[in-house]
Scaffold this active site. Sequence first.
Site, PDB file in Angstrom:
ATOM      1  N   CYS A  38      -4.728   1.353   7.024  1.00 57.69           N
ATOM      2  CA  CYS A  38      -5.468   0.159   7.436  1.00 57.69           C
ATOM      3  C   CYS A  38      -4.906  -0.393   8.741  1.00 57.69           C
ATOM      4  CB  CYS A  38      -5.454  -0.892   6.335  1.00 57.69           C
ATOM      5  SG  CYS A  38      -3.823  -1.398   5.773  1.00 57.69           S
ATOM      6  N   CYS A  90      -1.017  -1.148   7.504  1.00 61.06           N
ATOM      7  CA  CYS A  90      -0.255   0.081   7.238  1.00 61.06           C
ATOM      8  C   CYS A  90      -0.045   0.872   8.524  1.00 61.06           C
ATOM      9  CB  CYS A  90      -0.969   0.928   6.198  1.00 61.06           C
ATOM     10  SG  CYS A  90      -0.975   0.134   4.571  1.00 61.06           S
ATOM     11  N   GLU A 145       1.630   3.596   2.183  1.00 66.39           N
ATOM     12  CA  GLU A 145       2.516   3.830   3.318  1.00 66.39           C
ATOM     13  C   GLU A 145       3.757   2.949   3.240  1.00 66.39           C
ATOM     14  OE1 GLU A 145      -1.790   4.368   4.748  1.00 66.39           O
ATOM     15  OE2 GLU A 145      -0.703   3.101   3.336  1.00 66.39           O
ATOM     16  N   HIS A 189       0.853  -1.184   0.000  1.00 65.26           N
ATOM     17  CA  HIS A 189       0.000   0.000   0.000  1.00 65.26           C
ATOM     18  C   HIS A 189       0.891   1.237   0.000  1.00 65.26           C
ATOM     19  CE1 HIS A 189      -3.812  -2.067   1.835  1.00 65.26           C
ATOM     20  NE2 HIS A 189      -3.472  -2.551   0.660  1.00 65.26           N
TER      21      HIS A 189
END
Length: 133
Positions: A65, A74, A42, A40
């Site tokens: 998340c 994340c 991050e 993702h």
Amino acid sequence: MEEGRKAIAECADNPPVGCVLVLDGIVIAKGHTNPPGKPHAEAMAINQLETIGDDVEAYITLEPCSFHGRTPSCAEALINAGIKRVYVGMIDPDSRNNGRGIARLREAGIEVHVGVLEQEIALELRGHLGKAL
């Protein structure tokens, strides 16, 4: 938001999130949502740096998340990286998250600011977040 737009063609059922890491007002790393199962935003940004000092700030369009799905959490990635200050555009309306990522960051002692460009981000992500908005 600009970084998140880079994800639109490949992120499929994930929202196109952008993350920018900043040190002393200078962007030092950028990331966006990758195809499902890949990092993702991050994680992509964090992985560009060997070390992250206490003064690094993260700016993220959507709440990190809190759960481990196809990729690790994340929120945990930010905690483990040592980020001390996070600016989030909006809370993730996904029922698996919906404030849990923010809560996890705060529990870890991270200073979190929510609502940075929230209306603009909500408008941009409405097609990806669907009925949750």
